[in-house]
Structure formats: C-alpha cells, structure tokens
Design a protein around this motif. Sequence first.
Motif, PDB file in Angstrom:
ATOM      1  N   THR A 217       0.852  -1.186   0.000  1.00 43.15           N
ATOM      2  CA  THR A 217       0.000   0.000   0.000  1.00 43.15           C
ATOM      3  C   THR A 217       0.883   1.229   0.000  1.00 43.15           C
ATOM      4  O   THR A 217       1.608   1.492   0.959  1.00 43.15           O
ATOM      5  CB  THR A 217      -0.930   0.027   1.224  1.00 43.15           C
ATOM      6  N   LEU A 218       0.829   1.979  -1.106  1.00 41.86           N
ATOM      7  CA  LEU A 218       1.591   3.210  -1.273  1.00 41.86           C
ATOM      8  C   LEU A 218       0.686   4.405  -0.998  1.00 41.86           C
ATOM      9  O   LEU A 218      -0.522   4.253  -0.819  1.00 41.86           O
ATOM     10  CB  LEU A 218       2.163   3.276  -2.684  1.00 41.86           C
ATOM     11  N   PHE A 219       1.284   5.609  -1.014  1.00 41.97           N
ATOM     12  CA  PHE A 219       0.508   6.815  -0.716  1.00 41.97           C
ATOM     13  C   PHE A 219       0.796   7.919  -1.712  1.00 41.97           C
ATOM     14  O   PHE A 219       1.944   8.172  -2.078  1.00 41.97           O
ATOM     15  CB  PHE A 219       0.819   7.311   0.697  1.00 41.97           C
ATOM     16  N   SER A 220      -0.279   8.591  -2.126  1.00 43.53           N
ATOM     17  CA  SER A 220      -0.211   9.742  -3.016  1.00 43.53           C
ATOM     18  C   SER A 220      -0.974  10.885  -2.338  1.00 43.53           C
ATOM     19  O   SER A 220      -0.887  11.051  -1.126  1.00 43.53           O
ATOM     20  CB  SER A 220      -0.804   9.362  -4.367  1.00 43.53           C
ATOM     21  N   GLY A 221      -1.711  11.678  -3.103  1.00 47.53           N
ATOM     22  CA  GLY A 221      -2.527  12.751  -2.556  1.00 47.53           C
ATOM     23  C   GLY A 221      -3.448  13.286  -3.629  1.00 47.53           C
ATOM     24  O   GLY A 221      -3.148  13.193  -4.820  1.00 47.53           O
TER      25      GLY A 221
ATOM     26  N   ALA B 129       1.714  11.515  -8.500  1.00 51.74           N
ATOM     27  CA  ALA B 129       1.345  10.910  -9.776  1.00 51.74           C
ATOM     28  C   ALA B 129       2.323   9.811 -10.155  1.00 51.74           C
ATOM     29  O   ALA B 129       1.928   8.762 -10.695  1.00 51.74           O
ATOM     30  CB  ALA B 129       1.300  11.985 -10.857  1.00 51.74           C
ATOM     31  N   ALA B 130       3.611  10.027  -9.878  1.00 54.77           N
ATOM     32  CA  ALA B 130       4.611   9.000 -10.156  1.00 54.77           C
ATOM     33  C   ALA B 130       4.357   7.750  -9.329  1.00 54.77           C
ATOM     34  O   ALA B 130       4.494   6.617  -9.819  1.00 54.77           O
ATOM     35  CB  ALA B 130       6.010   9.543  -9.876  1.00 54.77           C
ATOM     36  N   THR B 131       3.969   7.946  -8.083  1.00 55.25           N
ATOM     37  CA  THR B 131       3.662   6.805  -7.217  1.00 55.25           C
ATOM     38  C   THR B 131       2.482   6.012  -7.749  1.00 55.25           C
ATOM     39  O   THR B 131       2.521   4.774  -7.827  1.00 55.25           O
ATOM     40  CB  THR B 131       3.368   7.288  -5.789  1.00 55.25           C
ATOM     41  N   GLU B 132       1.408   6.699  -8.124  1.00 50.13           N
ATOM     42  CA  GLU B 132       0.215   6.010  -8.622  1.00 50.13           C
ATOM     43  C   GLU B 132       0.523   5.232  -9.898  1.00 50.13           C
ATOM     44  O   GLU B 132       0.067   4.089 -10.069  1.00 50.13           O
ATOM     45  CB  GLU B 132      -0.913   7.019  -8.852  1.00 50.13           C
ATOM     46  N   ALA B 133       1.282   5.839 -10.799  1.00 45.35           N
ATOM     47  CA  ALA B 133       1.632   5.159 -12.046  1.00 45.35           C
ATOM     48  C   ALA B 133       2.537   3.961 -11.773  1.00 45.35           C
ATOM     49  O   ALA B 133       2.354   2.873 -12.344  1.00 45.35           O
ATOM     50  CB  ALA B 133       2.312   6.137 -12.993  1.00 45.35           C
TER      51      ALA B 133
ATOM     52  N   GLY C 131      -4.039  -2.716  -8.107  1.00 45.53           N
ATOM     53  CA  GLY C 131      -3.802  -1.654  -9.073  1.00 45.53           C
ATOM     54  C   GLY C 131      -4.717  -0.461  -8.907  1.00 45.53           C
ATOM     55  O   GLY C 131      -4.896   0.333  -9.833  1.00 45.53           O
ATOM     56  N   GLU C 132      -5.268  -0.296  -7.716  1.00 43.37           N
ATOM     57  CA  GLU C 132      -6.263   0.751  -7.461  1.00 43.37           C
ATOM     58  C   GLU C 132      -5.629   1.980  -6.831  1.00 43.37           C
ATOM     59  O   GLU C 132      -4.740   1.882  -5.987  1.00 43.37           O
ATOM     60  CB  GLU C 132      -7.347   0.216  -6.530  1.00 43.37           C
ATOM     61  N   SER C 133      -6.083   3.170  -7.251  1.00 42.56           N
ATOM     62  CA  SER C 133      -5.785   4.409  -6.547  1.00 42.56           C
ATOM     63  C   SER C 133      -7.048   4.783  -5.777  1.00 42.56           C
ATOM     64  O   SER C 133      -8.008   5.300  -6.358  1.00 42.56           O
ATOM     65  CB  SER C 133      -5.394   5.521  -7.524  1.00 42.56           C
ATOM     66  N   LEU C 134      -7.057   4.486  -4.504  1.00 42.07           N
ATOM     67  CA  LEU C 134      -8.260   4.651  -3.677  1.00 42.07           C
ATOM     68  C   LEU C 134      -8.289   6.059  -3.088  1.00 42.07           C
ATOM     69  O   LEU C 134      -7.488   6.403  -2.219  1.00 42.07           O
ATOM     70  CB  LEU C 134      -8.267   3.603  -2.562  1.00 42.07           C
ATOM     71  N   VAL C 135      -9.211   6.874  -3.563  1.00 44.62           N
ATOM     72  CA  VAL C 135      -9.316   8.253  -3.117  1.00 44.62           C
ATOM     73  C   VAL C 135     -10.144   8.320  -1.832  1.00 44.62           C
ATOM     74  O   VAL C 135     -11.269   7.817  -1.774  1.00 44.62           O
ATOM     75  CB  VAL C 135      -9.958   9.137  -4.207  1.00 44.62           C
ATOM     76  N   VAL C 136      -9.580   8.948  -0.811  1.00 44.08           N
ATOM     77  CA  VAL C 136     -10.268   9.127   0.469  1.00 44.08           C
ATOM     78  C   VAL C 136     -10.150  10.611   0.793  1.00 44.08           C
ATOM     79  O   VAL C 136      -9.224  11.049   1.478  1.00 44.08           O
ATOM     80  CB  VAL C 136      -9.626   8.259   1.575  1.00 44.08           C
ATOM     81  N   ASP C 137     -11.090  11.407   0.282  1.00 43.32           N
ATOM     82  CA  ASP C 137     -10.885  12.870   0.314  1.00 43.32           C
ATOM     83  C   ASP C 137     -12.087  13.678   0.771  1.00 43.32           C
ATOM     84  O   ASP C 137     -12.097  14.909   0.645  1.00 43.32           O
ATOM     85  CB  ASP C 137     -10.445  13.346  -1.074  1.00 43.32           C
ATOM     86  N   GLY C 138     -13.129  13.022   1.295  1.00 41.54           N
ATOM     87  CA  GLY C 138     -14.277  13.780   1.772  1.00 41.54           C
ATOM     88  C   GLY C 138     -15.019  14.540   0.686  1.00 41.54           C
ATOM     89  O   GLY C 138     -15.726  15.513   0.946  1.00 41.54           O
TER      90      GLY C 138
ATOM     91  N   GLY D 207       0.707  25.823  -5.625  1.00 41.54           N
ATOM     92  CA  GLY D 207       1.845  25.582  -4.764  1.00 41.54           C
ATOM     93  C   GLY D 207       2.180  24.120  -4.542  1.00 41.54           C
ATOM     94  O   GLY D 207       3.169  23.807  -3.881  1.00 41.54           O
ATOM     95  N   SER D 208       1.376  23.226  -5.102  1.00 45.97           N
ATOM     96  CA  SER D 208       1.548  21.798  -4.810  1.00 45.97           C
ATOM     97  C   SER D 208       2.190  21.009  -5.936  1.00 45.97           C
ATOM     98  O   SER D 208       2.062  19.788  -5.992  1.00 45.97           O
ATOM     99  CB  SER D 208       0.187  21.176  -4.475  1.00 45.97           C
ATOM    100  N   SER D 209       2.905  21.679  -6.838  1.00 42.56           N
ATOM    101  CA  SER D 209       3.377  20.979  -8.030  1.00 42.56           C
ATOM    102  C   SER D 209       4.314  19.820  -7.700  1.00 42.56           C
ATOM    103  O   SER D 209       4.246  18.762  -8.332  1.00 42.56           O
ATOM    104  CB  SER D 209       4.054  21.951  -8.995  1.00 42.56           C
ATOM    105  N   MET D 210       5.206  19.966  -6.729  1.00 43.24           N
ATOM    106  CA  MET D 210       6.120  18.874  -6.409  1.00 43.24           C
ATOM    107  C   MET D 210       5.383  17.712  -5.770  1.00 43.24           C
ATOM    108  O   MET D 210       5.632  16.540  -6.087  1.00 43.24           O
ATOM    109  CB  MET D 210       7.237  19.355  -5.482  1.00 43.24           C
ATOM    110  N   PHE D 211       4.461  18.009  -4.853  1.00 44.55           N
ATOM    111  CA  PHE D 211       3.688  16.950  -4.203  1.00 44.55           C
ATOM    112  C   PHE D 211       2.835  16.220  -5.236  1.00 44.55           C
ATOM    113  O   PHE D 211       2.703  14.995  -5.195  1.00 44.55           O
ATOM    114  CB  PHE D 211       2.818  17.564  -3.108  1.00 44.55           C
ATOM    115  N   ALA D 212       2.258  16.973  -6.185  1.00 42.91           N
ATOM    116  CA  ALA D 212       1.455  16.359  -7.244  1.00 42.91           C
ATOM    117  C   ALA D 212       2.317  15.488  -8.151  1.00 42.91           C
ATOM    118  O   ALA D 212       1.911  14.392  -8.552  1.00 42.91           O
ATOM    119  CB  ALA D 212       0.751  17.440  -8.067  1.00 42.91           C
TER     120      ALA D 212
END
Length: 241
Positions: free
Chosen positions: A130-134, A152-156, A229-236, A143-148
């Motif tokens: 289980t990996l983590f993205s945002g 995205a690299a993690t999800e791919a 292979g899922e990117s599970l979004v938990v974002d309210g 302001g979030s370009s590096m985090f994005a």
Amino acid sequence: MSMDLNGQRVVITGITGGIGRASAERLLQAGADVIVSARSQDKLDAALAELSGKASGYVLDLLDMDSIAGFFEKVGKFDHLVTPAATSMFAPIADMDFDAARAIIESKQWGQMMTVHHAIKQMSKTGSITLFSGTVTQKPLPGSSMFAAVGAATEASARVWGLELAPLRVNTIVPGIIETPVWSGLMGAEAGAEALNGFASVLPVGRVGTADDIAKAVVFLIDNGFVDGESLVVDGGHRLI
C-alpha cells in the motif's frame, strides 16, 4: 470494522506521523503483527511504548539504501507493506526551493521505490503493498506541483508493479486534506489550524479527514484480496468542488 488479520505480518515504514501511527493501531486491533520504523532509536522507542499488541520495530532511514536493505533483513519474512510518507512542501514554481523539491523526490519517490525493491525479497506473494499519493494529483492546488508530481509517479508506478509483482497486490491510497502534524510543520500551528478550518468549511462532508479515516482504508486494502492496481481516493468529496 471487524477484520481478522491474525497471523499476518505487516511492515509500516514510518510510525512518527499521524497516518502511520493510526494505521498501526488499526492493524494491531485486527490481530496483525506490526513492524514499524523510525529514523532514530529514541523516536522508535517512544512510538512503540504507545502501541499495544504485537508491535516491534527497527530504525530506518528511507534515504539510505543500506539502511533500507538492513531493515528488511532484520524484519525477515512478512506479508504486507504500508509506506506512509509525511514529508511535504508547498511553493509556486516562481518561488521554488529546488533543494527542498529534490528532497521531496528523494524521500517520497526514490524512498518508496528503494523500499519496495528491498521489501519484495522478503514478502509473501499473496501479500500486498500500500503506497501513498494525494488528491493534488487529480485536483490542482496552487503551490503543490512537487507533491502532485511525486504522487502521480507513485500512482503510475503502483499500477506497473501490480503487473510485475503479481499475484502480490499493489495499491495506492490518495488522501485528501487530512489533519496531521504536517500542516503545523508547513505553516505553523495557528496558520495550519486556520487552513484546515477553511478546507472543512467547503468540503462536502463538512470536515477535514483524520488519520484514522486513512487507517481504515489501509486495513481495507490489506484485507480485500480482490483489490489490485487501485488508486483509492479518500478525500471527503474534495474532487467534487
């Protein structure tokens, strides 16, 4: 949530952040044996003292290949890997601190890749990663370009690894705005609390997320052997606004 993970060994790389700790607590409640890490022995000992159940741990520096290799040699055989990463930064491209930007890549992308590289040598083929993205990978935030970018690299990468490592499952959790110490670290306590209150006022669910909201998703992805292979979004509902 009632899940039985008795006999399952789960490694969490990082225990000092809110999500890592909440995940450890949930997994211990489900009966798993949990092995955690921290960058210093003092932090590791303090974290372990607050956990109940079958918890143990070792010092780990995610920026050091030898440290990562040695960590998994000490862990031995295990079933599931969880890789929360609390490091973050916000800066518009015009004002980018490129040393800080490089540090994000090294910790959140290279660190995860090196971790997976060494972890799979010890992992059960019927286990999971289980990996983590945002959600900034899907909903732009100034302001979030590096985090994005690293998210995205993690999800791919997770989808590629899901094919390469099959039948071992690889998924990514994509958290939204979560109340963790990261915010006060980025902005200071007062500004961080103000930012979280602002997000809470506009999110469809009427609040920001908690570390335990994400921990529940961690347990779900470990327990459900048909999710891969899922990117599970938990974002309210953040993506909806």
